[in-house]
Enzyme design. Sequence first.
Site, PDB file in Angstrom:
ATOM      1  N   ASP A 137      -3.227   5.669   6.447  1.00 21.55           N
ATOM      2  CA  ASP A 137      -3.661   6.967   6.965  1.00 21.55           C
ATOM      3  C   ASP A 137      -4.609   6.678   8.139  1.00 21.55           C
ATOM      4  O   ASP A 137      -4.160   6.393   9.242  1.00 21.55           O
ATOM      5  CB  ASP A 137      -4.332   7.709   5.798  1.00 21.55           C
ATOM      6  CG  ASP A 137      -4.715   9.128   6.118  1.00 21.55           C
ATOM      7  OD1 ASP A 137      -4.179   9.690   7.072  1.00 21.55           O
ATOM      8  OD2 ASP A 137      -5.563   9.700   5.400  1.00 21.55           O
TER       9      ASP A 137
ATOM     10  N   PHE B 225      -0.601  16.459   3.204  1.00 23.10           N
ATOM     11  CA  PHE B 225      -1.011  15.753   1.988  1.00 23.10           C
ATOM     12  C   PHE B 225       0.169  15.657   1.029  1.00 23.10           C
ATOM     13  O   PHE B 225       0.770  16.654   0.659  1.00 23.10           O
ATOM     14  CB  PHE B 225      -2.189  16.475   1.305  1.00 23.10           C
ATOM     15  CG  PHE B 225      -2.808  15.627   0.246  1.00 23.10           C
ATOM     16  CD1 PHE B 225      -3.703  14.615   0.567  1.00 23.10           C
ATOM     17  CD2 PHE B 225      -2.465  15.801  -1.090  1.00 23.10           C
ATOM     18  CE1 PHE B 225      -4.250  13.796  -0.415  1.00 23.10           C
ATOM     19  CE2 PHE B 225      -2.999  14.992  -2.080  1.00 23.10           C
ATOM     20  CZ  PHE B 225      -3.893  13.985  -1.735  1.00 23.10           C
TER      21      PHE B 225
ATOM     22  N   GLU C 234       0.842  -1.201   0.000  1.00 20.66           N
ATOM     23  CA  GLU C 234       0.000   0.000   0.000  1.00 20.66           C
ATOM     24  C   GLU C 234       0.876   1.250   0.000  1.00 20.66           C
ATOM     25  O   GLU C 234       2.011   1.224   0.497  1.00 20.66           O
ATOM     26  CB  GLU C 234      -0.905  -0.076   1.246  1.00 20.66           C
ATOM     27  CG  GLU C 234      -1.802   1.097   1.519  1.00 20.66           C
ATOM     28  CD  GLU C 234      -2.866   1.368   0.455  1.00 20.66           C
ATOM     29  OE1 GLU C 234      -2.489   1.533  -0.725  1.00 20.66           O
ATOM     30  OE2 GLU C 234      -4.052   1.455   0.819  1.00 20.66           O
ATOM     31  N   ASP C 235       0.349   2.324  -0.549  1.00 16.94           N
ATOM     32  CA  ASP C 235       1.128   3.568  -0.557  1.00 16.94           C
ATOM     33  C   ASP C 235       1.184   4.216   0.823  1.00 16.94           C
ATOM     34  O   ASP C 235       2.261   4.504   1.336  1.00 16.94           O
ATOM     35  CB  ASP C 235       0.573   4.547  -1.614  1.00 16.94           C
ATOM     36  CG  ASP C 235      -0.947   4.759  -1.517  1.00 16.94           C
ATOM     37  OD1 ASP C 235      -1.570   4.250  -0.558  1.00 16.94           O
ATOM     38  OD2 ASP C 235      -1.510   5.439  -2.393  1.00 16.94           O
TER      39      ASP C 235
ATOM     40  N   ARG D 116       1.529  11.769 -10.170  1.00 17.72           N
ATOM     41  CA  ARG D 116       1.954  10.391  -9.865  1.00 17.72           C
ATOM     42  C   ARG D 116       3.374  10.104 -10.350  1.00 17.72           C
ATOM     43  O   ARG D 116       4.073   9.275  -9.805  1.00 17.72           O
ATOM     44  CB  ARG D 116       1.015   9.366 -10.522  1.00 17.72           C
ATOM     45  CG  ARG D 116      -0.372   9.317  -9.920  1.00 17.72           C
ATOM     46  CD  ARG D 116      -1.113   8.073 -10.421  1.00 17.72           C
ATOM     47  NE  ARG D 116      -2.544   8.149 -10.208  1.00 17.72           N
ATOM     48  CZ  ARG D 116      -3.167   7.846  -9.077  1.00 17.72           C
ATOM     49  NH1 ARG D 116      -2.479   7.429  -8.043  1.00 17.72           N
ATOM     50  NH2 ARG D 116      -4.472   7.933  -8.968  1.00 17.72           N
TER      51      ARG D 116
HETATM   52  P1  5GP Z   1      -6.994   5.237   4.842  1.00 16.46           P
HETATM   53  O1  5GP Z   1      -8.114   4.310   4.540  1.00 16.46           O
HETATM   54  O2  5GP Z   1      -5.829   4.607   5.576  1.00 16.46           O
HETATM   55  O3  5GP Z   1      -7.462   6.501   5.502  1.00 16.46           O
HETATM   56  O4  5GP Z   1      -6.529   5.798   3.450  1.00 16.46           O
HETATM   57  C1  5GP Z   1      -5.516   5.290   2.752  1.00 16.46           C
HETATM   58  C2  5GP Z   1      -5.539   5.855   1.361  1.00 16.46           C
HETATM   59  O5  5GP Z   1      -5.818   7.264   1.358  1.00 16.46           O
HETATM   60  C3  5GP Z   1      -4.170   5.729   0.765  1.00 16.46           C
HETATM   61  O6  5GP Z   1      -4.010   4.493   0.141  1.00 16.46           O
HETATM   62  C4  5GP Z   1      -4.157   6.879  -0.219  1.00 16.46           C
HETATM   63  O7  5GP Z   1      -4.730   6.460  -1.430  1.00 16.46           O
HETATM   64  C5  5GP Z   1      -5.031   7.919   0.415  1.00 16.46           C
HETATM   65  N1  5GP Z   1      -4.210   8.938   1.087  1.00 16.46           N
HETATM   66  C6  5GP Z   1      -4.042   9.124   2.412  1.00 16.46           C
HETATM   67  N2  5GP Z   1      -3.189  10.132   2.656  1.00 16.46           N
HETATM   68  C7  5GP Z   1      -2.820  10.606   1.445  1.00 16.46           C
HETATM   69  C8  5GP Z   1      -1.917  11.649   1.016  1.00 16.46           C
HETATM   70  O8  5GP Z   1      -1.283  12.366   1.797  1.00 16.46           O
HETATM   71  N3  5GP Z   1      -1.765  11.780  -0.327  1.00 16.46           N
HETATM   72  C9  5GP Z   1      -2.427  11.025  -1.249  1.00 16.46           C
HETATM   73  N4  5GP Z   1      -2.190  11.276  -2.530  1.00 16.46           N
HETATM   74  N5  5GP Z   1      -3.277  10.046  -0.882  1.00 16.46           N
HETATM   75  C10 5GP Z   1      -3.462   9.838   0.450  1.00 16.46           C
END
Ligand code: 5GP
Length: 178
Positions: free
Chosen positions: A102, A151, A98-99, A164
């Site tokens: 959050d 962000f 996963e990237d 990207r």
């Molecule tokens: P979660 O479900 O953990 O809140 O969200 C995870 C997803 O939110 C990540 O896989 C990503 O796609 C998106 N996300 C969360 N923080 C960021 C950020 O700082 N930048 C970007 N581009 N996407 C984010």
Amino acid sequence: MKNPQLRVLISDVEIQKRVTEIGAQITKDYKEGDLILIGILKGAFIFVADLARAIHRPVRMDFMGISSYGKGTSSSGEVRVTKDLDTSIEGANIIIVEDIVDTGVTLSYLIGLLHNRKPRSIRIAALLDKPERRLRPVQAAYTGFSIPDEFVVGYGLDYAEDYRGLKDICVLSEGEES
Ligand code: 5GP
């Protein structure tokens, strides 16, 4: 976004060094059995490609598409599978790549979903972690970098599908109007 500003948070050199380390650790940790990397589209596509080449044992790859953020910078709290796996994961070791972790909402949902398909083991490799934002108790076995609640874009991560392709991970913010 008006007058977007980019500031490098993690350089491509730092990213490559850390990905190499994580790949070496995974190589050590998985001595036997099938190993499948599950890349979460779209944000993890560059990380998973680099990670696969940093792991020095056979790996298989599959991908899942998940949508949780829509087009803005704040989470909708909703998780939707937009593309499912092409292959069975039964009996295999899987690493969800996963990237960013959050809030943890996406990954806790995914772990539940994939657990039902009876893999031998499930771990998470996350390039970035925003621990301050966690709502669900998700723990990655392999984490690239912990970052503050800002962000970020680049190295696969987007804002409304832009940025990207940047090599560095950058903080995106709205600048002063000129
Ligand atoms: P979660 O479900 O953990 O809140 O969200 C995870 C997803 O939110 C990540 O896989 C990503 O796609 C998106 N996300 C969360 N923080 C960021 C950020 O700082 N930048 C970007 N581009 N996407 C984010």
